[in-house]
Design a protein around this motif. Structure first.
Motif, PDB file in Angstrom:
ATOM      1  N   LEU A 172       0.858  -1.180   0.000  1.00  0.00           N
ATOM      2  CA  LEU A 172       0.000   0.000   0.000  1.00  0.00           C
ATOM      3  C   LEU A 172       0.896   1.233   0.000  1.00  0.00           C
ATOM      4  O   LEU A 172       1.821   1.328   0.821  1.00  0.00           O
ATOM      5  CB  LEU A 172      -0.906   0.012   1.238  1.00  0.00           C
ATOM      6  N   GLU A 205       0.648   5.428   0.101  1.00  0.00           N
ATOM      7  CA  GLU A 205      -0.202   6.608   0.255  1.00  0.00           C
ATOM      8  C   GLU A 205       0.451   7.818  -0.382  1.00  0.00           C
ATOM      9  O   GLU A 205       1.679   7.921  -0.467  1.00  0.00           O
ATOM     10  CB  GLU A 205      -0.435   6.917   1.734  1.00  0.00           C
ATOM     11  N   SER A 251      -4.592   9.375  -1.307  1.00  0.00           N
ATOM     12  CA  SER A 251      -4.684   8.178  -2.127  1.00  0.00           C
ATOM     13  C   SER A 251      -3.975   7.025  -1.434  1.00  0.00           C
ATOM     14  O   SER A 251      -2.962   7.221  -0.769  1.00  0.00           O
ATOM     15  CB  SER A 251      -4.027   8.409  -3.489  1.00  0.00           C
ATOM     16  N   CYS A 252      -4.500   5.847  -1.640  1.00  0.00           N
ATOM     17  CA  CYS A 252      -3.863   4.620  -1.154  1.00  0.00           C
ATOM     18  C   CYS A 252      -3.867   3.642  -2.320  1.00  0.00           C
ATOM     19  O   CYS A 252      -4.915   3.074  -2.648  1.00  0.00           O
ATOM     20  CB  CYS A 252      -4.613   4.066   0.043  1.00  0.00           C
ATOM     21  N   TRP A 298      -8.647   3.531   7.157  1.00  0.00           N
ATOM     22  CA  TRP A 298      -7.825   4.734   7.217  1.00  0.00           C
ATOM     23  C   TRP A 298      -7.616   5.070   8.692  1.00  0.00           C
ATOM     24  O   TRP A 298      -8.562   5.074   9.479  1.00  0.00           O
ATOM     25  CB  TRP A 298      -8.493   5.908   6.513  1.00  0.00           C
ATOM     26  N   TRP A 312      -7.678   3.434  -3.371  1.00  0.00           N
ATOM     27  CA  TRP A 312      -8.683   4.015  -2.485  1.00  0.00           C
ATOM     28  C   TRP A 312      -8.356   5.502  -2.307  1.00  0.00           C
ATOM     29  O   TRP A 312      -7.195   5.896  -2.296  1.00  0.00           O
ATOM     30  CB  TRP A 312      -8.608   3.389  -1.096  1.00  0.00           C
ATOM     31  N   TYR A 349      -2.587   6.974   7.600  1.00  0.00           N
ATOM     32  CA  TYR A 349      -2.185   5.666   7.090  1.00  0.00           C
ATOM     33  C   TYR A 349      -3.393   4.932   6.525  1.00  0.00           C
ATOM     34  O   TYR A 349      -4.486   5.024   7.076  1.00  0.00           O
ATOM     35  CB  TYR A 349      -1.616   4.795   8.217  1.00  0.00           C
ATOM     36  N   CYS A 350      -3.166   4.171   5.476  1.00  0.00           N
ATOM     37  CA  CYS A 350      -4.171   3.216   5.062  1.00  0.00           C
ATOM     38  C   CYS A 350      -3.682   1.818   5.429  1.00  0.00           C
ATOM     39  O   CYS A 350      -2.472   1.578   5.557  1.00  0.00           O
ATOM     40  CB  CYS A 350      -4.475   3.320   3.575  1.00  0.00           C
ATOM     41  N   TRP A 407       0.128  -2.267   5.823  1.00  0.00           N
ATOM     42  CA  TRP A 407       0.092  -0.840   6.123  1.00  0.00           C
ATOM     43  C   TRP A 407       0.836  -0.053   5.060  1.00  0.00           C
ATOM     44  O   TRP A 407       1.851  -0.518   4.523  1.00  0.00           O
ATOM     45  CB  TRP A 407       0.760  -0.566   7.471  1.00  0.00           C
ATOM     46  N   GLY A 408       0.324   1.140   4.802  1.00  0.00           N
ATOM     47  CA  GLY A 408       1.070   2.070   3.988  1.00  0.00           C
ATOM     48  C   GLY A 408       2.110   2.781   4.827  1.00  0.00           C
ATOM     49  O   GLY A 408       2.186   2.601   6.048  1.00  0.00           O
ATOM     50  N   THR A 427       1.241   9.436   5.311  1.00  0.00           N
ATOM     51  CA  THR A 427       1.388  10.728   4.652  1.00  0.00           C
ATOM     52  C   THR A 427       0.931  11.810   5.625  1.00  0.00           C
ATOM     53  O   THR A 427      -0.074  11.651   6.317  1.00  0.00           O
ATOM     54  CB  THR A 427       0.596  10.774   3.320  1.00  0.00           C
TER      55      THR A 427
END
Length: 118
Positions: A4, A6, A21-22, A38, A80, A96-97, A109-110, A113
């Motif tokens: 992922l 972001e 964005s993710c 999120w 997403w 985080y996404c 996990w991303g 950002t």
């Protein structure tokens, strides 16, 4: 292997908007079966979940962002989006996404950002 990534964070004045964005790789949003969330973590605070996409596509939001944040998905690009409107200084945090087959622990996990609202 699911990844992922972001993007979309930045600085904005109170009342403004940002769209995070993710981008997902290794997992097809169309396939279902994964929860998507999120989260955000403000400085000195614990991480909190602010939005959840259930495996059936149902979305829910924590009260503090309800009515201001929405989630959309681009199935063509496997992304997403978290649309954040009417931002407030208390929305400042690292966002985080996350995704996974169960709510806890989240499997993927991303990198996060940063969002700063002044």
């Amino acid at each position: 292997h699911v990844q992922l990534v972001e993007s979309g964070g930045g600085s904005v004045q109170a009342g403004g908007s940002l769209k995070l964005s993710c981008a997902a790789s290794g997992y097809n949003l169309n396939s279902g079966g994964y929860y998507m969330g999120w989260f955000r973590q403000a400085l000195g605070m614990s991480r909190e979940r602010i939005a959840l996409v259930d495996r059936d596509g149902t979305t829910s939001f924590t009260d503090s962002v309800k009515g201001r944040f929405t989630i959309t998905k681009d199935y063509d690009w496997n992304i997403w989006y978290l649309q954040m409107n009417n931002l407030k200084p208390e929305d400042s945090a690292t966002y985080y996404c996350a995704a996974g087959p169960r709510l806890e622990p989240w499997a993927y996990w991303g990198q996060g950002t940063q969002v700063t609202v002044s």
